[in-house]
Write an enzyme that holds these catalytic residues in place. Structure first.
Site, PDB file in Angstrom:
ATOM      1  N   ASN A 107      29.005  38.077 -33.893  1.00 31.30           N
ATOM      2  CA  ASN A 107      28.792  37.116 -32.795  1.00 31.30           C
ATOM      3  C   ASN A 107      28.543  37.819 -31.467  1.00 31.30           C
ATOM      4  O   ASN A 107      29.225  37.555 -30.465  1.00 31.30           O
ATOM      5  CB  ASN A 107      29.987  36.169 -32.685  1.00 31.30           C
ATOM      6  CG  ASN A 107      29.719  35.015 -31.719  1.00 31.30           C
ATOM      7  OD1 ASN A 107      28.573  34.614 -31.525  1.00 31.30           O
ATOM      8  ND2 ASN A 107      30.771  34.489 -31.109  1.00 31.30           N
TER       9      ASN A 107
ATOM     10  N   GLU B 172      24.268  38.562 -36.500  1.00 33.72           N
ATOM     11  CA  GLU B 172      24.367  38.111 -35.102  1.00 33.72           C
ATOM     12  C   GLU B 172      24.692  39.263 -34.152  1.00 33.72           C
ATOM     13  O   GLU B 172      25.641  39.192 -33.367  1.00 33.72           O
ATOM     14  CB  GLU B 172      25.359  36.951 -34.946  1.00 33.72           C
ATOM     15  CG  GLU B 172      24.729  35.628 -35.349  1.00 33.72           C
ATOM     16  CD  GLU B 172      25.407  34.432 -34.692  1.00 33.72           C
ATOM     17  OE1 GLU B 172      24.945  34.010 -33.617  1.00 33.72           O
ATOM     18  OE2 GLU B 172      26.378  33.908 -35.255  1.00 33.72           O
TER      19      GLU B 172
ATOM     20  N   ASP C 194      26.307  36.370 -43.703  1.00 33.92           N
ATOM     21  CA  ASP C 194      26.728  35.028 -43.286  1.00 33.92           C
ATOM     22  C   ASP C 194      25.766  34.037 -43.915  1.00 33.92           C
ATOM     23  O   ASP C 194      24.633  33.901 -43.461  1.00 33.92           O
ATOM     24  CB  ASP C 194      26.709  34.951 -41.758  1.00 33.92           C
ATOM     25  CG  ASP C 194      27.013  33.551 -41.243  1.00 33.92           C
ATOM     26  OD1 ASP C 194      27.285  32.646 -42.064  1.00 33.92           O
ATOM     27  OD2 ASP C 194      26.974  33.359 -40.010  1.00 33.92           O
TER      28      ASP C 194
ATOM     29  N   ASN D  78      26.228  30.836 -44.022  1.00 34.46           N
ATOM     30  CA  ASN D  78      26.290  29.583 -43.263  1.00 34.46           C
ATOM     31  C   ASN D  78      26.456  28.357 -44.161  1.00 34.46           C
ATOM     32  O   ASN D  78      26.088  27.242 -43.764  1.00 34.46           O
ATOM     33  CB  ASN D  78      25.065  29.425 -42.343  1.00 34.46           C
ATOM     34  CG  ASN D  78      25.373  29.798 -40.894  1.00 34.46           C
ATOM     35  OD1 ASN D  78      26.411  29.420 -40.373  1.00 34.46           O
ATOM     36  ND2 ASN D  78      24.486  30.539 -40.265  1.00 34.46           N
TER      37      ASN D  78
ATOM     38  N   HIS E 270      33.856  35.064 -36.786  1.00 43.35           N
ATOM     39  CA  HIS E 270      33.920  35.407 -38.206  1.00 43.35           C
ATOM     40  C   HIS E 270      34.862  36.598 -38.373  1.00 43.35           C
ATOM     41  O   HIS E 270      35.088  37.351 -37.424  1.00 43.35           O
ATOM     42  CB  HIS E 270      32.552  35.822 -38.738  1.00 43.35           C
ATOM     43  CG  HIS E 270      31.520  34.740 -38.737  1.00 43.35           C
ATOM     44  ND1 HIS E 270      30.983  34.205 -39.890  1.00 43.35           N
ATOM     45  CD2 HIS E 270      30.908  34.096 -37.716  1.00 43.35           C
ATOM     46  CE1 HIS E 270      30.085  33.286 -39.573  1.00 43.35           C
ATOM     47  NE2 HIS E 270      30.016  33.194 -38.248  1.00 43.35           N
TER      48      HIS E 270
END
Lengths: 270, 270
Positions: A18, A44, A160, A162, A257
DNA sequence: CTTATAACG
DNA sequence: CGTTGTAAG
């Protein structure tokens, strides 16, 4: 068939950070060095390589490579490896996917590691308008990795996704059936992978509930463990023969995360 | 002619708070209550009234009014007064000025207080492209306040003028002759006001150097007092007869500007 | 360097 | 709720 535990296993980890710059300020560098990992995939990253502190863009004793999105501050994946990858592929050969820095497929001998940031299905207006793009991405990558399997590679797909696969994979399944991340059509995409033989490594080793990898930043729900398991390492059947363990590092802070990973017999490379 | 010190003076203060919401978190409310002020003008409120905590948008024992810019988060002035103003004017009757929340002219009996946020001359590209707008604003307000003087009001003009008048008014005059805030044409606008009889109240009482009201947030120059005096209370000759002192509160934190003010004989109202 | 905004997650 | 980019100062 490899001899299990013939050598100490190597660790392959994945983390949606992130924003690597923000995560770096919260100790990412120390985590990386202490991780004991051979390979680490990030999602990310949200930065160009030259916006990242040099210690992390070109860390000593690692081979680092990044695939940023065209749009600044958005998406982007990165890979650290203690040994040099034979090559890294970042293209799915479709501009709408390749412009968003979502895929690195790295070859290390017979092992192929796909580091992937699957699209979030939420659109601008908190609707599910980006779900079709997300599903298309799933399918395009699926075709690509099925081909890679058929070519003889032992394949790991980590990142990820999602998407939480089953009710056990999120704290509030009933409330989220119409939320992107647990839509029936999204879960069906994961089903397609498992039906084709891919193994959800974490679930293979641990059938427990309440094992999550992402928690909303709103309302402080992480303290209450109201989360989702949306980060996975999937293994192709040929790769799974070498997978000795799968981990979720729920205690690691620095992102919304947490890191996940697998331990692998090093025979997977040769 | 008033009798000096016939009663204890009242205090009129001005502060560019650089975002009232941020300043509020740094203790603006306590400062306001402890200020001992009768009237307080704020510049760069940078919020709509309903975005401001109620304790500050409608504080007890104060009459508060705000004139926000049309653009969110930009500019905006606000006025607190312990007595109700007879009326407040916010228009210069030119849209390019009136859309930016820069002026409140409040009447309290024979006293008129203009609370003003003069434009910054810096344009988008760190050039001086907004200097013409700034100079036009100076001239427009000058005409308006000259008229107010002629009407018999005792006028105070306080706020962030965004211009240092003389070399003594900034720490690095030589280096900033081509920087907006100390351009010859900007200083000439201040000259025009003083030539017309307006008094720079602070300079009237204190000829000392190193008295500043704003310090760049970059490089931590405030600790070294590398600043500019760009906030003033100007008094019309009729008002100046009641001005007993002028202050710069350099020690007050919470913004890149510090508060300033004057102490006035309360006979100014009647 | 800091306060705001909006997009995104 | 938090990261990032951008505008503005």
């Amino acid at each position: 068939m490899p001899t299990r535990r013939s050598k100490s296993p190597i660790r392959i980890l994945s983390w949606n950070v992130n924003g690597l710059r923000a995560c770096a300020k919260k100790g990412f560098g120390d985590w990386l060095e202490g991780s004991g990992a051979e390979i680490v995939g990030l999602q990310e990253v949200r930065a160009e390589p030259d916006q990242i502190p040099t210690e992390l863009s070109q860390p000593e004793h690692w081979h680092a490579s990044f695939s940023p999105a065209e749009r600044k501050g958005y998406s982007g994946v990165g890979l650290y490896a203690r040994r040099a990858p034979d090559r890294i592929h970042t293209a799915l050969d479709e501009t709408r996917f390749d412009s968003e820095g979502r895929v690195q497929i790295a070859r290390f001998g017979r092992l192929a590691v796909a580091n992937v940031y699957f699209p979030n299905g939420n659109g601008k207006d908190r609707d599910n308008s980006r779900v079709p793009y997300k599903l298309d991405f799933y399918r395009r990558l699926f075709e690509r990795l099925q081909r890679l399997r058929r070519s003889g590679a032992r394949v790991l797909v980590m990142g990820d996704f999602n998407t939480a696969h089953r009710e056990i994979d999120l704290a509030r399944p009933k409330a989220n059936r119409r939320t992107s991340g647990f839509l029936p059509e999204e879960c069906a995409e994961i089903d397609r992978w498992l039906d084709a033989g891919w193994i959800d490594t974490y679930r293979h080793f641990d059938p427990s509930p309440d094992r999550y990898t992402w928690w909303s930043q709103r309302f402080g729900v992480r303290a209450k463990n109201v989360g989702w398991r949306i980060d996975y390492v999937l293994a192709s059947p040929a790769a799974m023969k070498f997978v000795e363990n799968a981990m979720i590092y729920s205690d690691v802070q620095g992102s919304d995360h947490c890191p996940i990973g697998v331990e692998i017999d090093p025979g997977i490379f040769v």
